[in-house]
Design a protein around this motif. Structure first.
Motif, short mmCIF file in Angstrom:
data_model
loop_
_atom_site.label_atom_id
_atom_site.label_comp_id
_atom_site.label_asym_id
_atom_site.label_seq_id
_atom_site.Cartn_x
_atom_site.Cartn_y
_atom_site.Cartn_z
N ALA A 110 0.86 -1.19 0.00
CA ALA A 110 0.00 0.00 0.00
C ALA A 110 0.89 1.23 0.00
O ALA A 110 1.99 1.22 0.55
N ARG A 111 0.40 2.29 -0.62
CA ARG A 111 1.16 3.53 -0.70
C ARG A 111 0.18 4.71 -0.54
O ARG A 111 -0.96 4.64 -0.99
N LYS A 112 0.62 5.77 0.09
CA LYS A 112 -0.26 6.89 0.45
C LYS A 112 -1.05 7.42 -0.73
O LYS A 112 -2.25 7.69 -0.61
N GLU A 113 -0.41 7.59 -1.88
CA GLU A 113 -1.10 8.18 -3.02
C GLU A 113 -1.94 7.17 -3.80
O GLU A 113 -2.55 7.50 -4.80
N GLY A 114 -1.98 5.94 -3.33
CA GLY A 114 -2.73 4.89 -4.02
C GLY A 114 -1.81 4.06 -4.89
O GLY A 114 -1.00 4.59 -5.66
N LEU A 115 -1.91 2.75 -4.76
CA LEU A 115 -1.01 1.85 -5.47
C LEU A 115 -1.78 1.01 -6.47
O LEU A 115 -2.81 0.42 -6.13
N ASP A 116 -1.32 0.98 -7.71
CA ASP A 116 -1.92 0.14 -8.74
C ASP A 116 -1.45 -1.30 -8.52
O ASP A 116 -0.31 -1.64 -8.82
N LEU A 117 -2.34 -2.13 -8.00
CA LEU A 117 -1.91 -3.48 -7.64
C LEU A 117 -1.66 -4.36 -8.85
O LEU A 117 -0.92 -5.35 -8.75
N TYR A 118 -2.25 -4.06 -9.99
CA TYR A 118 -1.95 -4.86 -11.16
C TYR A 118 -0.51 -4.65 -11.64
O TYR A 118 0.06 -5.52 -12.28
N THR A 119 0.06 -3.51 -11.27
CA THR A 119 1.46 -3.26 -11.60
C THR A 119 2.38 -3.78 -10.51
O THR A 119 3.41 -4.42 -10.79
N GLU A 120 2.02 -3.51 -9.25
CA GLU A 120 2.90 -3.81 -8.13
C GLU A 120 2.73 -5.22 -7.56
O GLU A 120 3.69 -5.79 -7.04
N SER A 121 1.52 -5.73 -7.63
CA SER A 121 1.25 -7.04 -7.03
C SER A 121 0.08 -7.70 -7.78
O SER A 121 -1.03 -7.79 -7.25
N PRO A 122 0.31 -8.17 -9.00
CA PRO A 122 -0.77 -8.71 -9.83
C PRO A 122 -1.50 -9.89 -9.19
O PRO A 122 -2.71 -10.04 -9.37
N ASP A 123 -0.80 -10.72 -8.42
CA ASP A 123 -1.47 -11.84 -7.75
C ASP A 123 -2.49 -11.32 -6.73
O ASP A 123 -3.60 -11.85 -6.63
N SER A 124 -2.11 -10.28 -6.00
CA SER A 124 -3.05 -9.67 -5.05
C SER A 124 -4.26 -9.09 -5.77
O SER A 124 -5.40 -9.22 -5.30
N ALA A 125 -4.02 -8.45 -6.91
CA ALA A 125 -5.11 -7.87 -7.68
C ALA A 125 -6.10 -8.93 -8.13
O ALA A 125 -7.32 -8.74 -8.06
N ARG A 126 -5.59 -10.07 -8.58
CA ARG A 126 -6.47 -11.16 -9.03
C ARG A 126 -7.29 -11.73 -7.88
O ARG A 126 -8.47 -12.05 -8.04
N VAL A 127 -6.67 -11.85 -6.71
CA VAL A 127 -7.39 -12.37 -5.55
C VAL A 127 -8.51 -11.41 -5.16
O VAL A 127 -9.64 -11.84 -4.87
N LEU A 128 -8.24 -10.12 -5.15
CA LEU A 128 -9.26 -9.13 -4.78
C LEU A 128 -10.41 -9.12 -5.79
O LEU A 128 -11.57 -8.99 -5.40
N LEU A 129 -10.10 -9.25 -7.07
CA LEU A 129 -11.16 -9.32 -8.07
C LEU A 129 -12.04 -10.54 -7.82
O LEU A 129 -13.28 -10.46 -7.93
N GLU A 130 -11.44 -11.66 -7.47
CA GLU A 130 -12.22 -12.86 -7.19
C GLU A 130 -13.09 -12.65 -5.95
O GLU A 130 -14.25 -13.11 -5.92
N HIS A 131 -12.60 -11.98 -4.94
CA HIS A 131 -13.41 -11.66 -3.77
C HIS A 131 -14.62 -10.82 -4.17
O HIS A 131 -15.73 -11.04 -3.68
N ALA A 132 -14.41 -9.84 -5.05
CA ALA A 132 -15.51 -9.00 -5.51
C ALA A 132 -16.55 -9.82 -6.26
O ALA A 132 -17.76 -9.64 -6.07
N ARG A 133 -16.11 -10.76 -7.09
CA ARG A 133 -17.04 -11.62 -7.84
C ARG A 133 -17.88 -12.49 -6.92
O ARG A 133 -19.08 -12.69 -7.14
N GLN A 134 -17.24 -13.05 -5.88
CA GLN A 134 -17.88 -14.03 -5.03
C GLN A 134 -19.12 -13.49 -4.32
O GLN A 134 -20.06 -14.24 -4.04
N GLY A 135 -19.12 -12.20 -4.02
CA GLY A 135 -20.23 -11.65 -3.25
C GLY A 135 -21.27 -10.91 -4.05
O GLY A 135 -22.16 -10.29 -3.46
N LEU A 136 -21.21 -11.00 -5.39
CA LEU A 136 -22.06 -10.15 -6.22
C LEU A 136 -22.74 -10.98 -7.31
O LEU A 136 -22.08 -11.75 -8.00
#
Length: 247
Positions: A216-242
């Motif tokens: 995480a970074r104060k100005e906002g961090l693009d996780l697809y650039t910095e941590s693509p695995d984390s980004a994919r996990v978060l997208l899956e979390h979003a899918r699961q509840g919707l």
């Protein structure tokens, strides 16, 4: 809402609304949000999410929309409907906001779905355009999206009182809840019309524990650039509840 022509992830979040990649008029340069002096007007709806001329309502954990788009959006068990309101954004757009949240410790939200139906007012000719190239199909709708993280999400959301994020923060506060500090979110946009004058935005967010490996970074961090695995996990979390069905 950010009214700016910024193309990078960090620039997108500089003015604290955490929302818009680009808002453009037809061929004209977008106006920076910092240059706007009009504030935000809020109109609370009833407990079922209805107003005098409502085109949307809430039943249980489902938002029913009759237009832009005509859709049913359902959030899974474990989330509570927090509230809804209509806001005026900088005098150029209006939005219907809905929040569903799962409460964590100390009245801090553990995770949430922020659903927003927005459109530009007839007084301007602006359109919605997005810099992200990431796409996802969720239910019956196609979205472009990005994934970001912050060490103090609450402070970022509340920094600009005229933003849509601050509007959501006020809805939570009415129920004695607050956004988490260290957090990440998936921000998704669907364009329901060919003229790009309206949009559906859905933000799924979750608290990050102190020992989380998600950067995480104060100005906002693009996780697809910095941590693509984390980004994919978060997208899956979003899918699961919707669950999304067109009507």
């Amino acid at each position: 809402m950010n009214i700016q022509a910024a193309a990078t992830f960090n620039e997108d979040y500089e003015i604290h609304s955490l929302k818009r990649q680009v808002l453009s008029s037809r061929g004209a340069m977008a106006i920076a949000a910092a240059g706007l002096v009009l504030g935000i007007a809020t109109f609370a709806y009833g407990a079922d999410g209805t107003g005098a001329n409502a085109v949307r309502l809430v039943k249980g954990r489902t938002v029913f929309s009759d237009e832009s788009p005509r859709v049913e959006l359902s959030v899974r068990n474990g989330y509570r409907f927090i509230g809804t309101q209509q806001i005026n954004l900088y005098g150029v757009a209006e939005a219907d906001q809905y929040v569903f949240a799962r409460e964590g410790r100390g009245k801090t939200v553990e995770s949430f779905y922020w659903i927003q139906f927005e459109h530009f007012l007839p007084s301007n000719d602006r359109t919605y355009n997005y810099g992200s190239k990431n796409t996802a199909q969720i239910g019956d709708l196609h979205f472009v999206y990005n994934v970001g993280s912050w060490p103090d999400y609450l402070a970022e959301m509340a920094a600009n009182p005229a933003s849509d994020g601050a509007g959501i923060e006020r809805l939570l506060d009415q129920q004695h809840l607050a956004f988490p500090h260290r957090a990440a979110h998936v921000r998704m946009f669907h364009s329901p019309s060919a003229d790009h004058r309206s949009e559906l935005m859905i933000i799924y967010g979750e608290a990050l524990p102190q020992n989380s490996t998600v950067p995480a970074r104060k100005e906002g961090l693009d996780l697809y650039t910095e941590s693509p695995d984390s980004a994919r996990v978060l997208l899956e979390h979003a899918r699961q509840g919707l669950v999304i069905h067109t009507r």
